[in-house]
Write a protein that holds these residues in place. Structure first.
Motif, short mmCIF file in Angstrom:
data_model
loop_
_atom_site.label_atom_id
_atom_site.label_comp_id
_atom_site.label_asym_id
_atom_site.label_seq_id
_atom_site.Cartn_x
_atom_site.Cartn_y
_atom_site.Cartn_z
N ILE A 136 14.71 14.35 32.34
CA ILE A 136 13.75 13.88 30.98
C ILE A 136 13.65 14.71 30.32
O ILE A 136 13.21 16.34 30.72
CB ILE A 136 12.50 12.83 31.71
N ILE A 137 14.24 14.97 29.38
CA ILE A 137 13.60 16.12 28.19
C ILE A 137 12.84 15.58 27.10
O ILE A 137 12.77 14.27 26.95
CB ILE A 137 14.70 16.87 27.26
N LEU A 138 11.50 15.96 26.74
CA LEU A 138 10.49 16.43 26.31
C LEU A 138 10.50 17.30 25.15
O LEU A 138 9.80 18.45 24.95
CB LEU A 138 9.03 16.04 26.47
N ASN A 139 11.08 17.12 24.39
CA ASN A 139 10.83 18.21 22.59
C ASN A 139 8.72 17.93 22.42
O ASN A 139 8.77 17.40 22.06
CB ASN A 139 11.23 17.19 21.46
N GLY A 140 8.49 19.07 22.38
CA GLY A 140 7.42 18.94 22.68
C GLY A 140 6.30 19.66 21.42
O GLY A 140 5.34 20.13 21.42
N HIS A 141 6.92 19.95 20.21
CA HIS A 141 6.89 20.79 19.30
C HIS A 141 6.43 18.86 18.19
O HIS A 141 7.11 17.58 18.36
CB HIS A 141 7.57 21.02 18.41
N PRO A 142 5.14 18.87 17.66
CA PRO A 142 4.68 17.80 17.32
C PRO A 142 5.40 17.83 15.05
O PRO A 142 4.83 16.47 15.14
CB PRO A 142 3.22 18.18 17.00
N ALA A 143 6.05 18.60 15.15
CA ALA A 143 7.17 18.37 13.52
C ALA A 143 8.26 17.53 13.66
O ALA A 143 8.95 17.45 15.33
CB ALA A 143 7.56 19.83 12.97
N PRO A 144 8.84 17.05 12.85
CA PRO A 144 10.31 16.18 13.31
C PRO A 144 11.54 17.08 13.17
O PRO A 144 12.03 16.87 13.72
CB PRO A 144 9.99 15.30 11.44
N SER A 145 11.08 18.72 12.83
CA SER A 145 12.31 19.25 12.90
C SER A 145 12.08 20.49 13.30
O SER A 145 10.68 20.95 12.24
CB SER A 145 13.26 19.25 11.80
N SER A 146 12.09 21.30 14.12
CA SER A 146 11.89 22.51 15.00
C SER A 146 13.16 23.51 15.31
O SER A 146 13.88 22.50 16.03
CB SER A 146 10.38 22.03 15.29
N LEU A 147 12.78 24.12 16.01
CA LEU A 147 13.74 25.15 16.83
C LEU A 147 13.42 24.62 18.52
O LEU A 147 14.54 24.60 18.72
CB LEU A 147 12.94 26.46 17.11
N SER A 148 12.40 24.50 18.55
CA SER A 148 11.62 23.00 19.71
C SER A 148 12.57 22.15 19.83
O SER A 148 13.58 22.68 20.74
CB SER A 148 10.40 23.07 20.36
N GLN A 149 13.45 21.46 19.17
CA GLN A 149 14.26 20.71 19.16
C GLN A 149 15.27 20.60 19.16
O GLN A 149 16.17 19.96 19.51
CB GLN A 149 13.68 19.77 17.73
N SER A 150 15.71 21.24 17.79
CA SER A 150 17.29 22.01 18.33
C SER A 150 17.40 22.17 20.11
O SER A 150 18.85 21.99 19.82
CB SER A 150 16.71 23.51 17.62
N LEU A 151 16.74 23.47 21.04
CA LEU A 151 16.87 23.61 21.69
C LEU A 151 16.78 22.38 22.90
O LEU A 151 18.19 22.22 23.58
CB LEU A 151 15.70 24.26 21.89
#
Length: 197
Positions: free
Chosen positions: A7-22
């Motif tokens: 399970i992957i959780l992108n924990g950044h609240p913005a719709p686009s972020s470095l966290s999402q990319s990772l």
């Protein structure tokens, strides 16, 4: 290596972020390696982050996004979470996921306590990888702040419900990272994803 359920959780609240990319980099590499992946993006999850004052006897029903997250958390044997460090901790909405979804009877058992009075964890048999972005260098985070955010995530959140060990990959400084730096981080994350590490 055997196939893992991730399970992957992108924990950044913005719709686009470095966290999402990772997270997306990890997912792509893990799926290419034959692993099964279920992805959750905090920015698109709809739920009330406030647990409220009702106590565990009269909890709020889980919204569909939280119910799906908890179900996938139970299904997985490896948890990957990306989060930025904001004011020394995780974003409020990400904290809300844990406040609302990690409940007795699903995440820990208050009827079964150890000699210290701690409830038995119910999400055992899982490992975790946290992709931590910040503007605080890892050495400074360790020497000055005692790795407080890492200890909270690994011991007081994930470890409390039985998910361990938790390993961290730190990416800093993140805000104005050069493109070549981000590409090197993505290569590192792709290697982790391919190995489901």
């Amino acid at each position: 290596m055997s196939t893992r359920k991730i399970i992957i959780l992108n924990g950044h609240p913005a719709p686009s972020s470095l966290s999402q990319s990772l997270c997306q980099t990890y997912q792509t590499a893990a799926e290419a390696g034959g692993h099964k992946v279920r992805y959750h993006d905090l920015s698109s999850m709809q739920f009330d982050i406030d647990y409220g004052q009702t106590g565990y006897q009269n909890v709020k029903p889980l919204e569909p996004d939280l119910a799906a997250f908890l179900s996938d958390l139970e299904w997985a044997d490896h948890v990957v979470m990306a989060t930025p460090m904001w004011w020394g901790a995780i974003p409020a909405k990400l904290k809300g996921v844990f406040d609302r979804a990690l409940l007795p009877g699903r995440a820990f058992d208050t009827r079964n306590v150890n000699v210290l009075g701690l409830p038995a964890p119910m999400l055992t048999g899982k490992t975790a990888r946290v992709l931590l972005t910040s503007d605080t260098p890892a050495l400074w985070l360790r020497l000055i702040y005692g790795n407080a955010i890492k200890r909270i995530i690994s011991s007081q959140i994930l470890g409390f419900v039985g998910i361990k060990p938790t390993r961290f990959s730190s990416f800093a400084p993140a805000t104005d990272a050069a493109e070549k730096t981000v590409l090197s981080w993505q290569r590192k994350v792709a290697d982790l994803g391919a190995r489901a590490a």
